[in-house]
Scaffold this motif. Structure first.
Motif, mmCIF file in Angstrom:
data_model
loop_
_atom_site.group_PDB
_atom_site.id
_atom_site.type_symbol
_atom_site.label_atom_id
_atom_site.label_comp_id
_atom_site.label_asym_id
_atom_site.label_seq_id
_atom_site.Cartn_x
_atom_site.Cartn_y
_atom_site.Cartn_z
ATOM 1 N N PRO A 222 10.703 -7.757 -8.217
ATOM 2 C CA PRO A 222 10.547 -6.172 -8.049
ATOM 3 C C PRO A 222 9.433 -5.674 -9.206
ATOM 4 O O PRO A 222 8.560 -4.703 -8.780
ATOM 5 C CB PRO A 222 11.837 -5.515 -8.417
ATOM 6 C CG PRO A 222 12.748 -6.667 -8.243
ATOM 7 C CD PRO A 222 12.006 -7.895 -8.460
ATOM 8 N N ALA A 223 9.224 -6.506 -10.096
ATOM 9 C CA ALA A 223 8.119 -5.753 -11.214
ATOM 10 C C ALA A 223 6.876 -6.085 -10.552
ATOM 11 O O ALA A 223 6.014 -5.014 -10.841
ATOM 12 C CB ALA A 223 8.362 -6.728 -12.322
ATOM 13 N N ALA A 224 6.402 -7.080 -10.077
ATOM 14 C CA ALA A 224 5.154 -7.239 -9.482
ATOM 15 C C ALA A 224 4.727 -6.302 -8.196
ATOM 16 O O ALA A 224 3.910 -5.892 -8.348
ATOM 17 C CB ALA A 224 5.068 -8.758 -8.749
ATOM 18 N N SER A 225 5.861 -6.065 -7.374
ATOM 19 C CA SER A 225 5.608 -5.320 -6.179
ATOM 20 C C SER A 225 5.626 -3.590 -6.966
ATOM 21 O O SER A 225 4.648 -2.807 -6.474
ATOM 22 C CB SER A 225 6.881 -5.022 -5.548
ATOM 23 O OG SER A 225 6.963 -6.224 -4.631
ATOM 24 N N ALA A 226 6.218 -3.250 -7.984
ATOM 25 C CA ALA A 226 5.989 -1.962 -8.317
ATOM 26 C C ALA A 226 4.663 -1.641 -9.200
ATOM 27 O O ALA A 226 4.001 -0.909 -9.115
ATOM 28 C CB ALA A 226 7.143 -1.890 -9.670
ATOM 29 N N CYS A 227 4.299 -2.881 -9.979
ATOM 30 C CA CYS A 227 2.893 -2.757 -10.353
ATOM 31 C C CYS A 227 1.911 -2.708 -9.559
ATOM 32 O O CYS A 227 0.804 -2.237 -9.563
ATOM 33 C CB CYS A 227 2.743 -3.776 -11.449
ATOM 34 S SG CYS A 227 3.858 -3.794 -12.878
ATOM 35 N N ARG A 228 1.971 -3.624 -8.665
ATOM 36 C CA ARG A 228 0.901 -3.509 -7.437
ATOM 37 C C ARG A 228 0.907 -2.095 -6.916
ATOM 38 O O ARG A 228 -0.378 -1.597 -6.409
ATOM 39 C CB ARG A 228 1.218 -4.767 -6.393
ATOM 40 C CG ARG A 228 0.755 -6.218 -6.748
ATOM 41 C CD ARG A 228 0.665 -6.659 -5.318
ATOM 42 N NE ARG A 228 2.085 -6.902 -4.852
ATOM 43 C CZ ARG A 228 2.939 -7.812 -5.187
ATOM 44 N NH1 ARG A 228 2.694 -8.688 -6.023
ATOM 45 N NH2 ARG A 228 4.318 -7.873 -4.457
ATOM 46 N N ALA A 229 1.956 -1.556 -6.778
ATOM 47 C CA ALA A 229 1.960 -0.025 -6.078
ATOM 48 C C ALA A 229 1.273 0.808 -7.089
ATOM 49 O O ALA A 229 0.622 1.832 -6.788
ATOM 50 C CB ALA A 229 3.208 0.268 -5.977
ATOM 51 N N ALA A 230 1.742 0.579 -8.431
ATOM 52 C CA ALA A 230 0.992 1.534 -9.603
ATOM 53 C C ALA A 230 -0.552 1.320 -9.584
ATOM 54 O O ALA A 230 -1.319 2.462 -9.637
ATOM 55 C CB ALA A 230 1.582 1.012 -10.845
ATOM 56 N N VAL A 231 -0.940 0.301 -9.356
ATOM 57 C CA VAL A 231 -2.513 -0.194 -9.265
ATOM 58 C C VAL A 231 -3.057 0.503 -7.974
ATOM 59 O O VAL A 231 -4.331 1.253 -8.167
ATOM 60 C CB VAL A 231 -2.476 -1.652 -9.287
ATOM 61 C CG1 VAL A 231 -4.381 -1.701 -9.017
ATOM 62 C CG2 VAL A 231 -2.516 -2.041 -10.737
ATOM 63 N N ALA A 232 -2.304 0.588 -6.842
ATOM 64 C CA ALA A 232 -2.913 1.053 -5.853
ATOM 65 C C ALA A 232 -2.986 2.554 -5.877
ATOM 66 O O ALA A 232 -3.645 3.254 -5.371
ATOM 67 C CB ALA A 232 -2.155 0.441 -4.274
ATOM 68 N N VAL A 233 -1.850 3.170 -6.546
ATOM 69 C CA VAL A 233 -2.089 4.484 -6.898
ATOM 70 C C VAL A 233 -3.049 5.003 -7.546
ATOM 71 O O VAL A 233 -3.821 6.028 -7.245
ATOM 72 C CB VAL A 233 -0.511 5.085 -7.404
ATOM 73 C CG1 VAL A 233 -0.574 6.696 -7.769
ATOM 74 C CG2 VAL A 233 0.614 4.947 -6.679
ATOM 75 N N GLN A 234 -3.240 4.046 -8.778
ATOM 76 C CA GLN A 234 -4.450 4.533 -9.514
ATOM 77 C C GLN A 234 -5.859 4.460 -8.657
ATOM 78 O O GLN A 234 -6.783 5.341 -8.669
ATOM 79 C CB GLN A 234 -4.678 3.447 -10.634
ATOM 80 C CG GLN A 234 -3.610 3.763 -11.741
ATOM 81 C CD GLN A 234 -3.733 2.869 -12.850
ATOM 82 O OE1 GLN A 234 -3.438 1.643 -12.818
ATOM 83 N NE2 GLN A 234 -4.405 3.443 -13.916
ATOM 84 N N GLN A 235 -5.809 3.539 -7.907
ATOM 85 C CA GLN A 235 -7.170 3.325 -6.824
ATOM 86 C C GLN A 235 -7.451 4.714 -5.983
ATOM 87 O O GLN A 235 -8.344 5.149 -5.763
ATOM 88 C CB GLN A 235 -7.013 2.085 -6.261
ATOM 89 C CG GLN A 235 -7.282 0.881 -7.317
ATOM 90 C CD GLN A 235 -7.026 -0.521 -6.480
ATOM 91 O OE1 GLN A 235 -6.491 -0.574 -5.450
ATOM 92 N NE2 GLN A 235 -7.494 -1.642 -7.137
ATOM 93 N N ALA A 236 -6.086 4.857 -5.321
ATOM 94 C CA ALA A 236 -5.864 5.932 -4.417
ATOM 95 C C ALA A 236 -6.629 7.129 -5.080
ATOM 96 O O ALA A 236 -7.318 8.157 -4.596
ATOM 97 C CB ALA A 236 -4.765 6.196 -3.851
ATOM 98 N N ILE A 237 -5.956 7.508 -6.253
ATOM 99 C CA ILE A 237 -6.216 8.896 -7.053
ATOM 100 C C ILE A 237 -7.687 8.755 -7.490
ATOM 101 O O ILE A 237 -8.539 9.598 -7.273
ATOM 102 C CB ILE A 237 -5.518 8.963 -8.217
ATOM 103 C CG1 ILE A 237 -4.000 9.053 -7.843
ATOM 104 C CG2 ILE A 237 -5.892 10.201 -9.260
ATOM 105 C CD1 ILE A 237 -3.679 10.404 -7.382
#
Length: 638
Positions: free
Chosen positions: A508-523
């Motif tokens: 779960p930690a890796a999935s959450a961090c990948r999502a966080a990085v994706a959010v930063q890139q999208a922003i």
């Protein structure tokens, strides 16, 4: 219709039983008359239809009138309620804006000679299209006036001396003696040839009178409101000031009504509407079955051979004189459903004979759409509403009713799907967690929040705020769901999500961090577009933490949420808030806890930010900053 469907099933049951009996008689060698399936079906179906139709017709003849009368009563109550709601919304918008301006002046946010005051008034007018004009005056008689132009977006500003305008001077003298806001009587202005309701708010600073604010809502705007809820000649809505002066009426929009300062509103008797000209003296309604709601006056009148029902009630709170809202309807419009029922009954009787011939055709016509409905229902079971095609119309009433009900249900489910996360429901069904209660699990939790959102919204309209939030939440949601996350809730501009429930995740930690990085890139990508369009970039804080929580169905019996609770949720939110301490100027910053950091595989770039004490936690949190490696390489977990 359901009754007829049940009878059709019953007919098939009777037929199969009779066929079984006949088969046994043949096998036993008895020489008895043989009945064919079609005559048996026609005979049994005919008798059932005859009995059912006769019973239904008799029942409907007895209850039809009361049903129609009850429906008419409810429609009358609803119509008056809608009209009252529309009027109150119209006038209350002016009250809100006048109070808002008065508060701003009382708090000394604007000086009377401040150039920005004009922009403030224009913005206030834009927020309340119901207001036709407003006046802001100080205690010396200087005034700033804002008047709406021919379009809602056009506002004209001018400054004037109240002493040079007799009507305004009288209002100023009267307001000076008041401490509380109040509605004044209708006022006719000769320069604009308009009559308006006006709301006046005195502005006091302690015991010092500093001026007043007045807003005007024109009677023409109220007449347009009445026209919008009217359907002439079937129904016409109107508003009276008291019971003898016309405040609003669709006929008033022709501009031919004579008004003056002495008589700002036309007299009802001379207005030109014969139906309500003698409203106060009309006889009461004596139609059996129609019971007007409490507080509603019901009268009747006949004009040129047409009978009208008139309903009205008084509403208070807008001056010393109550406003009477009302509507009149054609009597034959109220009785129309009953007449349609009479004709439908005649047609139904005539169709009784034809139905016997059409029985065999109906069987196939019934089966085909039912099979289609069954296949579509199976597709609905997967929650893939968009892939389900609506059922086609049928010539058979029952099947057509089924199709319409199914299509209405499909439309409702599609609308319902906008407010219920399909992905979550699908996972709950797949995991067998529907109604399973709660359990304890270790999850990765994410919080996101826009920096300075409240301040940014102050310069946006309500529609712009909604569009901005929807766009932002769409970006974040896509990144979360792409990594298998479950969106718990939207909290204004903030998003709460978690990984590891209802379906389990390997890391779960890796999935959450990948999502966080994706959010930063999208922003970041979205900010490039915003800057190109002259808009301020969005700044975002993200917190990711891992801990043991209670997850499952939590809430009241009639409103259940699949959510998580526990100390780890609070810790995640506090972690997200630390972003303003660690790097307050960052475009986007993601802070993760030690529990997340230790679970990350190689490839993630993190910077240790030390241990921080957060509210609600006795022990400090060991914090790391997760860095988007495509934008700013730094220390890595490897």
């Amino acid at each position: 219709m359901q009754r007829k469907h049940d009878q059709l099933i019953s007919t098939h049951t009777v037929t199969f039983q009779m066929s079984d009996i006949l088969s046994k008689q043949i096998l036993s060698g008895r020489d008895r008359p043989r009945l064919g399936l079609m005559p048996t079906l026609l005979l049994s179906m005919g008798l059932l239809v005859l009995v059912s139709v006769s019973s239904i017709l008799a029942l409907n003849w007895i209850t039809g009138r009361s049903v129609v009368d009850e429906l008419a009563t409810r429609l009358i109550a609803r119509g008056l309620a809608i009209q009252e709601m529309a009027l109150r919304r119209h006038l209350d918008a002016g009250v809100v804006q006048a109070t808002f301006i008065a508060t701003a002046m009382s708090d000394s946010r604007y000086a009377f000679d401040d150039p920005a005051l004009g922009d403030f008034l224009i913005g206030t007018m834009a927020a309340a299209p119901q207001v036709g004009g407003l006046l802001l005056a100080d205690s010396s008689g200087k005034a700033l006036r804002a008047v709406r132009g021919k379009t809602n977006t056009e506002v004209r500003l001018d400054r004037l001396d109240i002493a040079r305008d007799r009507q305004l001077a009288e209002i100023s003298d009267e307001v000076r003696t008041r401490k509380q806001p109040y509605w004044g009587p209708p006022l006719y202005r000769e320069p604009t040839h308009t009559t308006s309701l006006n709301y006046r708010v005195p502005v006091w600073k302690g015991d010092l009178y500093t001026g007043f604010v007045a807003i005007a809502v024109s009677t023409d705007a109220l007449s347009k409101l009445s026209a919008e809820v009217s359907d002439p000649p079937r129904s016409v809505a109107f508003m009276l000031y008291g019971q003898n002066r016309v405040l609003a009426h669709p006929l008033a929009l022709d501009g031919n009504r004579k008004q003056s300062e002495e008589a700002p509103l036309p007299m009802l008797r001379a207005f030109g509407d014969e139906v309500i000209a003698d409203f106060a003296s009309l006889p009461p309604l004596d139609v059996v079955g129609i019971s007007p709601p409490t507080g509603t006056v019901a009268r009747q009148h006949t004009v040129d051979g047409e009978r009208y029902f008139i309903f009205a009630r008084e509403i208070f709170g807008y001056g010393d004189t109550p406003i009477t809202i009302g509507a009149y309807v054609l009597a034959r419009a109220v009785d129309a459903p009953l007449r349609l029922f009479y004709w439908a009954s005649i047609v139904a009787s005539a169709m009784l004979g034809i139905s016997l011939i059409a029985t065999a055709i109906m069987a196939g016509a019934i089966a085909r759409p039912i099979r289609r409905a069954a296949r579509s229902a199976a597709a609905i079971g997967t929650l893939d509403f968009d892939a389900v095609a609506p059922l086609a119309r049928s010539r058979i009433r029952e099947i057509n009713g089924l199709a319409q009900s199914f299509n209405a249900m499909l439309d409702g489910l599609r609308a319902f799907g906008r407010y219920v996360p399909r992905t979550l429901v699908t996972r709950l069904v797949k995991e067998g967690r529907i109604g399973a209660g709660t359990e304890e699990r270790t999850l990765a939790i994410m919080f996101t929040d826009i920096v300075g959102f409240t301040a940014a919204c102050e310069s946006m309209t309500a529609a712009e705020v909604a569009e901005f939030i929807n766009h932002h939440l769409t970006l974040v949601s896509a990144c979360v769901e792409q990594e298998g996350g479950t969106i718990d809730k939207f909290i204004g501009d903030a998003v709460m999500a978690f990984w590891g429930a209802p379906g389990r995740v390997d890391n779960p930690a890796a999935s959450a961090c990948r999502a966080a990085v994706a959010v930063q890139q999208a922003i970041a990508a979205d900010n490039e577009r915003r800057i190109a369009n002259g808009l301020a970039p969005v700044r975002l804080r993200i917190g990711v933490h891992m801990g043991t929580v209670i997850v499952g169905d939590i809430g009241a019996p009639n409103r259940i949420n699949y959510t998580i609770v526990g100390d780890a949720v609070n810790a995640t939110q506090r972690l997200e808030s630390l972003g303003k301490v660690v790097d307050p100027d960052a475009e986007s910053i993601t802070l993760i806890s030690r529990e997340i950091f230790e679970m990350l595989p190689d490839g993630f770039h993190c910077i240790s930010q030390g241990t921080h004490q957060v509210k609600g936690k006795l022990e400090g949190l060991e914090v790391y900053q997760l860095v988007d490696r495509t934008r700013a390489p730094a220390h890595s977990t490897g």
